[in-house]
Design an enzyme around this catalytic site. Structure first.
Site, short mmCIF file in Angstrom:
data_model
loop_
_atom_site.label_atom_id
_atom_site.label_comp_id
_atom_site.label_asym_id
_atom_site.label_seq_id
_atom_site.Cartn_x
_atom_site.Cartn_y
_atom_site.Cartn_z
N GLY A 12 42.12 42.40 19.53
CA GLY A 12 41.23 42.34 20.70
C GLY A 12 41.14 43.70 21.36
O GLY A 12 40.96 43.81 22.58
N GLY A 15 38.01 44.80 23.66
CA GLY A 15 37.60 43.99 24.81
C GLY A 15 38.02 44.63 26.12
O GLY A 15 38.44 45.81 26.17
N TYR A 140 42.06 25.97 26.34
CA TYR A 140 42.57 27.35 26.40
C TYR A 140 44.03 27.34 26.83
O TYR A 140 44.87 28.04 26.26
CB TYR A 140 41.71 28.13 27.40
CG TYR A 140 42.12 29.55 27.61
CD1 TYR A 140 41.70 30.55 26.74
CD2 TYR A 140 42.90 29.91 28.71
CE1 TYR A 140 42.06 31.87 26.94
CE2 TYR A 140 43.26 31.23 28.92
CZ TYR A 140 42.84 32.22 28.03
OH TYR A 140 43.20 33.52 28.24
N ARG A 216 41.73 33.60 44.37
CA ARG A 216 42.12 34.23 43.10
C ARG A 216 42.86 35.54 43.37
O ARG A 216 42.53 36.26 44.32
CB ARG A 216 40.89 34.56 42.24
CG ARG A 216 40.09 33.34 41.76
CD ARG A 216 40.82 32.54 40.70
NE ARG A 216 40.03 31.44 40.20
CZ ARG A 216 40.05 30.20 40.72
NH1 ARG A 216 40.82 29.91 41.75
NH2 ARG A 216 39.32 29.25 40.19
O1 GFB Z 1 36.38 33.85 36.72
P1 GFB Z 1 36.16 32.40 36.74
O2 GFB Z 1 35.04 31.84 35.95
O3 GFB Z 1 37.41 31.63 36.26
O4 GFB Z 1 35.95 32.03 38.32
P2 GFB Z 1 38.66 30.83 36.82
C1 GFB Z 1 35.50 30.80 38.68
C2 GFB Z 1 35.36 30.70 40.18
O5 GFB Z 1 34.30 31.55 40.63
C3 GFB Z 1 34.99 29.29 40.55
C4 GFB Z 1 33.23 30.74 41.14
O6 GFB Z 1 35.47 28.97 41.85
C5 GFB Z 1 33.46 29.35 40.54
O7 GFB Z 1 32.87 28.33 41.33
N1 GFB Z 1 31.96 31.35 40.76
C6 GFB Z 1 30.94 31.64 41.62
C7 GFB Z 1 31.54 31.71 39.52
N2 GFB Z 1 29.88 32.13 40.98
C8 GFB Z 1 30.23 32.20 39.66
C9 GFB Z 1 29.54 32.65 38.49
O8 GFB Z 1 28.39 33.08 38.53
N3 GFB Z 1 30.24 32.59 37.31
C10 GFB Z 1 31.52 32.14 37.24
N4 GFB Z 1 32.15 32.16 36.04
N5 GFB Z 1 32.18 31.68 38.33
C11 GFB Z 1 39.20 30.97 34.31
C12 GFB Z 1 39.61 30.03 33.22
O9 GFB Z 1 39.25 30.27 35.49
O10 GFB Z 1 40.12 32.02 34.45
C13 GFB Z 1 39.82 30.73 31.98
O11 GFB Z 1 38.69 28.97 33.11
C14 GFB Z 1 40.43 32.12 32.12
O12 GFB Z 1 40.54 29.92 31.11
C15 GFB Z 1 40.23 32.82 33.45
O13 GFB Z 1 41.69 32.21 31.68
C16 GFB Z 1 41.25 33.90 33.77
O14 GFB Z 1 39.60 31.76 37.51
O15 GFB Z 1 38.25 29.64 37.61
#
Ligand code: GFB
Length: 323
Positions: A12, A15, A140, A216
């Site tokens: 990877g 990336g 995952y 986060r």
């Molecule tokens: O980074 P993200 O997708 O992952 O963030 P997670 C999700 C959060 O951001 C949620 C909000 O609270 C969403 O509601 N959000 C707001 C958005 N707008 C957006 C948008 O346009 N796109 C996305 N993606 N989110 C992931 C895991 O969780 O974390 C994976 O699902 C991974 O497995 C990663 O390991 C580190 O932090 O929620």
């Protein structure tokens, strides 16, 4: 090749984290280290024969294992089976081939999103297997949790030094800025860029998915890369180690969106689409173990790291609109 030269293979390697390690390694070159950064063009690590061919070609002594099927919340929610199977196959091939070819040390990458959903806070390294992960990304999470199980089993049965790190949410240059599968920071950077092209007046609105309330911890990829190098060179324990910013640096999604808006100089208004999923409310992790080794490590301030990432996107998107 001298007896103690390390040949470090980074799976990877092209990336988000792999590119950051490439940058940091060139700032701190060491004569006894040779680095190889693998990308998907070098072969398919979910295929055992191709994995063996790669290891036979490069003969690594050390492996940083980053290769994985990864994605943001929404991509996980629609592809749990693919995340489970693909990652189990990749991890089995990389770890078993490392063992078969006598690799001295493997550092694999987990994530704080694999911790139990129902837990006490802050989360620490002892809690990886304490209960089911959040349902949004169970595929995952279980695949990644198994890496820790593999590491213990390889150690117990064969004495291997295979370990893992658990980063919080990572972002930075070379992230996946696609609209389909990206994490929140690259998704918002990309979408805000597109919005600004259309309208950056005070009347413009920008939609953030979910309530904006989830919390986060975000780490800048270049900070994480520096920590990865420290783990590779200095940390020799099978037990995982959390690589996260401090607990007080945790931010809400709305704070992240506001910081991105400031970096882009977006003049409109942020609105929240509360019909969309929030995912895990928080996964606050303790970096006390990391701090016990590196008490003075300085993380790049969040707003500086966001600004650098926006600038990187701005420059690179001009050159390659597919970004
Ligand atoms: O980074 P993200 O997708 O992952 O963030 P997670 C999700 C959060 O951001 C949620 C909000 O609270 C969403 O509601 N959000 C707001 C958005 N707008 C957006 C948008 O346009 N796109 C996305 N993606 N989110 C992931 C895991 O969780 O974390 C994976 O699902 C991974 O497995 C990663 O390991 C580190 O932090 O929620």
């Amino acid at each position: 090749m001298s007896g103690d030269k390390k040949v470090i293979l980074v799976t990877g390697g092209t990336g988000l984290v792999g590119k950051a390690i490439q940058t940091v390694v060139t700032e701190d070159e060491r004569a006894d280290e040779e680095w190889i950064f693998l990308g998907s063009k070098d072969g398919d690590l979910s295929d055992k024969i191709q994995t063996k061919a790669i290891f036979e070609k490069y003969r690594p002594t050390h492996v940083i294992h980053l290769a994985a099927m990864v994605g943001g919340l929404f991509h996980n929610m629609s592809h749990n089976l693919d995340f489970l199977r693909k990652n189990i196959h990749i991890n089995d091939n990389v770890l078993q081939t490392s063992f078969e070819t006598g690799v001295v040390k493997v550092v694999s990458c987990l994530s704080t999103c694999i911790f139990p959903d129902k837990t006490t806070y802050p989360i620490d390294e002892s809690m990886v297997h304490n209960g089911p992960p959040h349902p949004s990304n169970f595929g995952y999470s279980y695949a990644k949790r198994l890496i820790d199980i593999y590491n213990r089993a390889y150690h117990e049965q064969h004495g291997c030094c295979f370990t893992s790190v658990i980063p919080c949410n990572v972002f930075g240059p070379h992230d996946n800025f696609s609209l389909e599968s990206s994490h929140v920071i690259p998704a918002l950077i990309r979408k805000m860029h597109d919005q600004i092209q259309k309208d950056n007046s005070e009347n413009a609105t920008f939609t953030v998915l979910g309530t904006g309330k989830p919390l986060r911890q975000f780490i800048f990829s270049l900070d994480l890369a520096r920590l990865f190098l420290w783990v590779l060179r200095e940390y020799n324990n099978v037990d995982p180690i959390i690589l996260s910013v401090d607990e007080e640096d945790e931010v809400t999604i709305s704070k992240a969106a506001e910081t991105i808006a400031k970096a882009w100089d977006f003049r409109g208004r942020l609105v929240y689409d509360t019909s969309q999923a929030d995912g895990q409310h928080k996964k606050t992790a303790s970096n006390a173990k990391l701090r016990s080794f590196l008490p003075d490590f300085k993380f790049t301030p969040f707003s500086d790291a966001i600004q650098q990432t926006v600038e990187w996107f701005r420059e690179n998107h001009k050159r390659d609109a597919r970004l």
